[in-house]
Design an enzyme around this catalytic site. Sequence first.
Site, PDB file in Angstrom:
ATOM      1  N   LYS A  16      98.226 -73.299  15.890  1.00  0.00           N
ATOM      2  CA  LYS A  16      97.030 -73.835  16.552  1.00  0.00           C
ATOM      3  C   LYS A  16      97.326 -75.224  17.104  1.00  0.00           C
ATOM      4  O   LYS A  16      96.970 -76.233  16.499  1.00  0.00           O
ATOM      5  CB  LYS A  16      95.869 -73.870  15.551  1.00  0.00           C
ATOM      6  CG  LYS A  16      94.510 -73.750  16.210  1.00  0.00           C
ATOM      7  CD  LYS A  16      93.419 -73.438  15.204  1.00  0.00           C
ATOM      8  CE  LYS A  16      92.066 -73.407  15.862  1.00  0.00           C
ATOM      9  NZ  LYS A  16      91.839 -72.207  16.689  1.00  0.00           N
ATOM     10  N   ARG A  67      96.911 -72.739   7.311  1.00  0.00           N
ATOM     11  CA  ARG A  67      97.272 -72.541   8.713  1.00  0.00           C
ATOM     12  C   ARG A  67      97.692 -73.860   9.353  1.00  0.00           C
ATOM     13  O   ARG A  67      98.613 -73.881  10.186  1.00  0.00           O
ATOM     14  CB  ARG A  67      96.104 -71.900   9.479  1.00  0.00           C
ATOM     15  CG  ARG A  67      96.520 -71.426  10.866  1.00  0.00           C
ATOM     16  CD  ARG A  67      95.476 -70.577  11.540  1.00  0.00           C
ATOM     17  NE  ARG A  67      94.243 -71.321  11.766  1.00  0.00           N
ATOM     18  CZ  ARG A  67      93.116 -70.775  12.227  1.00  0.00           C
ATOM     19  NH1 ARG A  67      93.062 -69.473  12.494  1.00  0.00           N
ATOM     20  NH2 ARG A  67      92.039 -71.501  12.410  1.00  0.00           N
ATOM     21  N   GLU A  90      95.464 -61.660  23.260  1.00  0.00           N
ATOM     22  CA  GLU A  90      94.195 -62.199  22.766  1.00  0.00           C
ATOM     23  C   GLU A  90      93.488 -62.926  23.895  1.00  0.00           C
ATOM     24  O   GLU A  90      94.014 -63.063  24.996  1.00  0.00           O
ATOM     25  CB  GLU A  90      94.391 -63.105  21.546  1.00  0.00           C
ATOM     26  CG  GLU A  90      95.090 -64.418  21.827  1.00  0.00           C
ATOM     27  CD  GLU A  90      95.004 -65.394  20.633  1.00  0.00           C
ATOM     28  OE1 GLU A  90      93.969 -65.434  19.947  1.00  0.00           O
ATOM     29  OE2 GLU A  90      95.983 -66.128  20.425  1.00  0.00           O
TER      30      GLU A  90
HETATM   31  C1  LIG Z   1      91.380 -70.924  16.621  1.00  0.00           C
HETATM   32  C2  LIG Z   1      91.798 -69.767  17.448  1.00  0.00           C
HETATM   33  C3  LIG Z   1      91.285 -68.474  17.242  1.00  0.00           C
HETATM   34  C4  LIG Z   1      90.219 -68.173  16.231  1.00  0.00           C
HETATM   35  O1  LIG Z   1      90.613 -68.410  14.909  1.00  0.00           O
HETATM   36  P1  LIG Z   1      89.539 -68.531  13.762  1.00  0.00           P
HETATM   37  O2  LIG Z   1      90.329 -68.921  12.570  1.00  0.00           O
HETATM   38  O3  LIG Z   1      88.926 -67.199  13.597  1.00  0.00           O
HETATM   39  O4  LIG Z   1      88.549 -69.543  14.194  1.00  0.00           O
HETATM   40  C5  LIG Z   1      91.772 -67.451  18.027  1.00  0.00           C
HETATM   41  N1  LIG Z   1      92.699 -67.666  18.988  1.00  0.00           N
HETATM   42  C6  LIG Z   1      93.199 -68.886  19.222  1.00  0.00           C
HETATM   43  C7  LIG Z   1      94.194 -69.061  20.303  1.00  0.00           C
HETATM   44  C8  LIG Z   1      92.764 -69.975  18.459  1.00  0.00           C
HETATM   45  O5  LIG Z   1      93.282 -71.191  18.712  1.00  0.00           O
END
Ligand SMILES: *Cc1c(COP(=O)(O)O)cnc(C)c1O
Length: 339
Positions: A183, A80, A219
């Site tokens: 991210k 990722r 989300e």
């Molecule tokens: C990091 C993140 C998540 C959660 O991802 P995980 O891999 O499950 O920790 C969800 N939404 C956003 C916007 C994120 O930055």
Amino acid sequence: MSTIDWGNLSFGYMKTDYNVRSYYKDGQWSTPKETDSEEITMHMAATCLHYGQEAFEGLKAFRGKDGKIRIFRLRENALRLQSSSRGVMMAELPVETFEEAVIKAVKLNERFVPPYGSGASLYIRPLLIGTSAQVGVKPAAEYLFVVFVTPVGPYFKEGFKPTPVAIYREYDRAAPLGTGTIKVGGNYAASLVAGDKAHKAGYSAVLYLDAKEKKYLDECGPANFFGIKNNTYITPQSSSILPSITNKSLMQLAEDMGMKVERRQIPEEELATFEEAGQVGTAAVISPILRVDDIAEGKSYVISKDGNAGPLSTKLYNKLRAIQCGDEPDTHGWVTIVE
Ligand SMILES: *Cc1c(COP(=O)(O)O)cnc(C)c1O
């Protein structure tokens, strides 16, 4: 060290012994090396400071009953970070270098890995930034990858309890064809104002709608969303949400448990039909949702009728946590044991 109260740690930064760094220069990544410095020195025109060339990851290590340390889904996080790097034109770190650096950071800070049964864990924060100077809008030529760790406490100090979330229609976190799927810190900067407003009003998070039509669930600020009904785990399909590794893992476990899994658009009104719902991410695994308030529309969707987490959310939560600390077999190859 004997003074760390593992059960009462918060989700905050605590200094540990070392962090691990790798530098990208002349097209090459250096071998990850430890340092005890918490500081980064860089040029004031570094691209991470001006143009947001920055991406990060978040994963955890757990101490098992057998005393072994397990890192959850190391490779998925490495992949990722590569995807995030492509999204903001940063040099891609090889998966093996990511894995080596994380394992090294965990081993060197082994004394900060909380004991089995404490509910606490070692949070691992990999960060990649553009460090060389540019004034024109161009990607950097040099990058720094750093991994630091910090012990964090159990997410649910008062038990696995549902909390309310808010829909604020006047804010978006990410655009449909923008950076929502990677991210990067910019998405978090964009979520701070609405997040602060939500917290002050007693909500645990903002639940964003799709930015284009304001019709479908997207989300939460830092966590994915799921709903459950008719033995089906339903999570949004969207071009502006981050592919949560926890969500991906829960979809697999739901399937293993004989549930149906759907990834599709979820109209806001469907909230009225969910028997259970939750936010998902590394920090909490699942944070159950009590109620969703659409403030502008004056609507309220009560998810948990009795104020408790639902049975399927609880089962999924317990299953994932058991795999993370080695209480249940790792049948999907999700765990890296630190030797
Ligand atoms: C990091 C993140 C998540 C959660 O991802 P995980 O891999 O499950 O920790 C969800 N939404 C956003 C916007 C994120 O930055």
